[in-house]
Design an enzyme around this catalytic site. Sequence first.
Site, PDB file in Angstrom:
ATOM      1  N   CYS A   1      59.464  38.683  42.400  1.00 23.81           N
ATOM      2  CA  CYS A   1      60.920  38.699  42.550  1.00 23.81           C
ATOM      3  C   CYS A   1      61.452  40.130  42.609  1.00 23.81           C
ATOM      4  O   CYS A   1      60.805  41.069  42.164  1.00 23.81           O
ATOM      5  CB  CYS A   1      61.551  37.988  41.369  1.00 23.81           C
TER       6      CYS A   1
ATOM      7  N   GLU B   1      34.411  46.042  54.402  1.00 26.26           N
ATOM      8  CA  GLU B   1      35.693  45.896  55.107  1.00 26.26           C
ATOM      9  C   GLU B   1      36.351  47.234  55.395  1.00 26.26           C
ATOM     10  O   GLU B   1      36.908  47.434  56.462  1.00 26.26           O
ATOM     11  CB  GLU B   1      36.685  45.094  54.251  1.00 26.26           C
TER      12      GLU B   1
ATOM     13  N   ARG C   1      57.921  42.882  48.692  1.00 24.75           N
ATOM     14  CA  ARG C   1      57.298  42.255  47.516  1.00 24.75           C
ATOM     15  C   ARG C   1      57.066  40.763  47.729  1.00 24.75           C
ATOM     16  O   ARG C   1      56.363  40.133  46.951  1.00 24.75           O
ATOM     17  CB  ARG C   1      58.187  42.455  46.285  1.00 24.75           C
TER      18      ARG C   1
ATOM     19  N   TRP D   1      60.561  34.749  44.053  1.00 28.76           N
ATOM     20  CA  TRP D   1      59.201  34.277  44.391  1.00 28.76           C
ATOM     21  C   TRP D   1      58.919  33.166  43.385  1.00 28.76           C
ATOM     22  O   TRP D   1      58.787  33.425  42.196  1.00 28.76           O
ATOM     23  CB  TRP D   1      58.236  35.454  44.232  1.00 28.76           C
TER      24      TRP D   1
ATOM     25  N   LYS E   1      34.308  44.142  49.870  1.00 31.24           N
ATOM     26  CA  LYS E   1      35.338  45.196  49.834  1.00 31.24           C
ATOM     27  C   LYS E   1      34.834  46.432  50.546  1.00 31.24           C
ATOM     28  O   LYS E   1      35.518  47.021  51.372  1.00 31.24           O
ATOM     29  CB  LYS E   1      35.686  45.607  48.396  1.00 31.24           C
TER      30      LYS E   1
ATOM     31  N   GLU F   1      31.684  40.120  46.236  1.00 28.37           N
ATOM     32  CA  GLU F   1      33.030  40.616  46.468  1.00 28.37           C
ATOM     33  C   GLU F   1      33.038  42.150  46.569  1.00 28.37           C
ATOM     34  O   GLU F   1      33.726  42.719  47.422  1.00 28.37           O
ATOM     35  CB  GLU F   1      33.960  40.121  45.343  1.00 28.37           C
TER      36      GLU F   1
ATOM     37  N   HIS G   1      12.331  38.633  46.484  1.00 26.50           N
ATOM     38  CA  HIS G   1      11.927  37.615  47.463  1.00 26.50           C
ATOM     39  C   HIS G   1      12.212  38.071  48.891  1.00 26.50           C
ATOM     40  O   HIS G   1      12.377  37.250  49.787  1.00 26.50           O
ATOM     41  CB  HIS G   1      12.635  36.291  47.155  1.00 26.50           C
TER      42      HIS G   1
ATOM     43  N   ASN H   1      63.906  38.715  36.512  1.00 24.91           N
ATOM     44  CA  ASN H   1      62.499  38.792  36.922  1.00 24.91           C
ATOM     45  C   ASN H   1      61.646  38.595  35.686  1.00 24.91           C
ATOM     46  O   ASN H   1      62.014  39.061  34.605  1.00 24.91           O
ATOM     47  CB  ASN H   1      62.161  40.183  37.470  1.00 24.91           C
ATOM     48  N   GLY H   2      60.485  37.981  35.850  1.00 25.09           N
ATOM     49  CA  GLY H   2      59.589  37.775  34.707  1.00 25.09           C
ATOM     50  C   GLY H   2      59.544  36.309  34.351  1.00 25.09           C
ATOM     51  O   GLY H   2      59.954  35.453  35.129  1.00 25.09           O
TER      52      GLY H   2
ATOM     53  N   LYS I   1      45.248  40.410  58.151  1.00 24.68           N
ATOM     54  CA  LYS I   1      45.493  39.962  56.774  1.00 24.68           C
ATOM     55  C   LYS I   1      45.383  38.446  56.664  1.00 24.68           C
ATOM     56  O   LYS I   1      44.901  37.925  55.673  1.00 24.68           O
ATOM     57  CB  LYS I   1      46.881  40.446  56.317  1.00 24.68           C
TER      58      LYS I   1
HETATM   59  O1  M6R Z   1      44.337  34.136  52.776  1.00 29.82           O
HETATM   60  P1  M6R Z   1      42.952  33.687  52.414  1.00 29.82           P
HETATM   61  O2  M6R Z   1      42.633  33.946  50.984  1.00 29.82           O
HETATM   62  O3  M6R Z   1      42.685  32.273  52.793  1.00 29.82           O
HETATM   63  O4  M6R Z   1      42.002  34.604  53.287  1.00 29.82           O
HETATM   64  C1  M6R Z   1      40.626  34.414  53.307  1.00 29.82           C
HETATM   65  C2  M6R Z   1      39.927  35.622  53.886  1.00 29.82           C
HETATM   66  O5  M6R Z   1      40.310  35.839  55.204  1.00 29.82           O
HETATM   67  C3  M6R Z   1      40.226  36.893  53.064  1.00 29.82           C
HETATM   68  O6  M6R Z   1      39.900  36.720  51.724  1.00 29.82           O
HETATM   69  C4  M6R Z   1      39.454  38.094  53.617  1.00 29.82           C
HETATM   70  O7  M6R Z   1      38.082  37.918  53.374  1.00 29.82           O
HETATM   71  C5  M6R Z   1      39.974  39.372  52.983  1.00 29.82           C
HETATM   72  N1  M6R Z   1      40.221  40.355  53.981  1.00 29.82           N
HETATM   73  C6  M6R Z   1      39.062  39.951  51.984  1.00 29.82           C
HETATM   74  O8  M6R Z   1      39.465  41.190  51.509  1.00 29.82           O
END
Ligand code: M6R
Length: 603
Positions: free
Chosen positions: A2, A486, A27, A75, A483, A479, A502, A99-100, A598
Amino acid sequence: MCGIVGYIGKDAIKDILVDGLRELEYRGYDSAGIAILEEDEIQSFKAIGKLKNLEEKTKDFSTHHFGLGIGHTRWATHGKPTELNAHPHLGEFSYVVHNGIIENYQELKKELQASGVHFLSQTDTEVIVHLFEKNYKEINDPMAAFEKTVETLEGAYAILLITKADPQKIYFAKNGSPMIVGNDAKGDIYFGSSDAALIGKATEVIYLADGDYGYTSADGIFLYHDKEKKGLNKKPLIGDKVSAQKNGHRFFMEKEIYEQSEVLGDTIMGRVLDDQIKFDELDANFFDGISEIKICACGTSYNSGLACSYLFERQAKIKSSVEIASEFRYKEPLMSKDTLFVVISQSGETADTLEALKMAKKAGLKTLAICNVDNSSIVRLSDYTLLTRAGIEKGVASTKAFATQVMVMWMLSLYIAQHKKTISEKALQDEIDAIRHIPTTVMVEDALHEKIKRLSKRYLHGHGFFFIGRDLFFPLALEGALKLKEISYLHAEGYPAGEMKHGPIALADSELFTIALMPKNVHYDKIKSNVEELSARDSTILAISPLAFDLADDFIKTQHDNHPMSEFFEMMVITQILALEISVRLGNDVDMPRNLAKSVTVE
Ligand code: M6R
């Protein structure tokens, strides 16, 4: 998340409020509203959706005299994004924006209802305005009534309140949610929940501290703390809007990493009580007839799901499996109606996840979305939703969304464990204590960031990275590797540490970088021997652990080892910063890496 704005002065109040809200749009929000008090009359407008809807509603309204106003972008956390739930919330003669989360709102609401107050919304915020008016009717002093109101509230808040009982003032209070008040050279006063709303308007500002409250009028800002008047520590407001949106950070991704402590606080607020986990979003029948959980997601959301499948089995003793949505769609999956189908998505729009959800619905499964965007396609389609409350995530590389997804599912595993009675009271209490500690665990200390920044220069080449971990730390390794690849464009893989021998260990030499996640609380001796095997083959090792490890070429010592999940969240932050700093050194676009979007709304 928010946003809040406020203004006192003679200029066009509506335009100033709407401009301020526009600066907070980044935001994320799903409804907006303003209330303006001019010549003892209050006008209020609310609209769901984008600010242009609010502008359309207010296009024929303008002010011409001295006055004051408050505004809000919401939000949704408690209650759907509707006009009734949008702020400002109205009492009989006052309006409030907030907010909060007010943690004790349910008990306050019951007391107020018992005294005859009628509530219009499903929000926690509405209790504030009714409580203020009740206190005012008893005390007949607006400041004392506001002070008493604030004293009664538990939880996090940034509040602005206007009232016909004192039409020249805006009352404010801050605890746990950000709030800034400033003035320009003319003496006009501005409020904002972030710098961005004040840049170009206020020339000097006060960053309110937790526990601060007071009021503003044409005579200035009157600040109190613990019932004592407090001096005004004004600072010049400089900077441009985009850097204000980044809160002084170089990149949105960096801001979002640093924000994790705050958003995880939001994620748990109102859901973690002293002796139980509570989800208002789930009804009593939620778990009836369920004997299995299937999680389905993509990318980072898949990784969080995989991590949490360990928790579901361990805590809630329920069979859990995880599927990559793009695979699930075409494997002709067998689905049985005793399965709870959980989809995880930051955006709520990922095409493959959405299609998998449609398949599960068609097969008659009960569905639950873990999602960051209310009203998204996935939320609309699911039977139940738990919002992650991460606020808008701008960096393409997901950070705080992952953190909040894991947190929601950790809480969910305990919620189910409570329901199924698979957890003792003592064990539940330990988990609750651990959850409450997590916002501290993910705070980034300057020394840690600096250390990773320095280390990063040694990891810019080589023929690949292996992030390795065991148990819950295997999905975290996945993960960490995701990161890094990417945003650095370097080859990185996440691997279960025990699997290295293995096959992948054939790659080991000094140019293979191993990022070893070595928690004290989860199979330490096992992972240690896996890393020793890699070290013996001369792989370059960066060990992340609370326990010193002699064979590491580089070592990052973690601080929080009271619980496996504390270790998980602290290591998560370290891998995020490592990826960020490597990417920065390579000169890449951290927030918008090549070839990525995104939100992936195509198959
Ligand atoms: O919006 P979503 O969480 O469904 O998106 C899934 C993936 O496209 C997303 O997590 C993607 O792997 C990110 N870029 C990871 O950083």
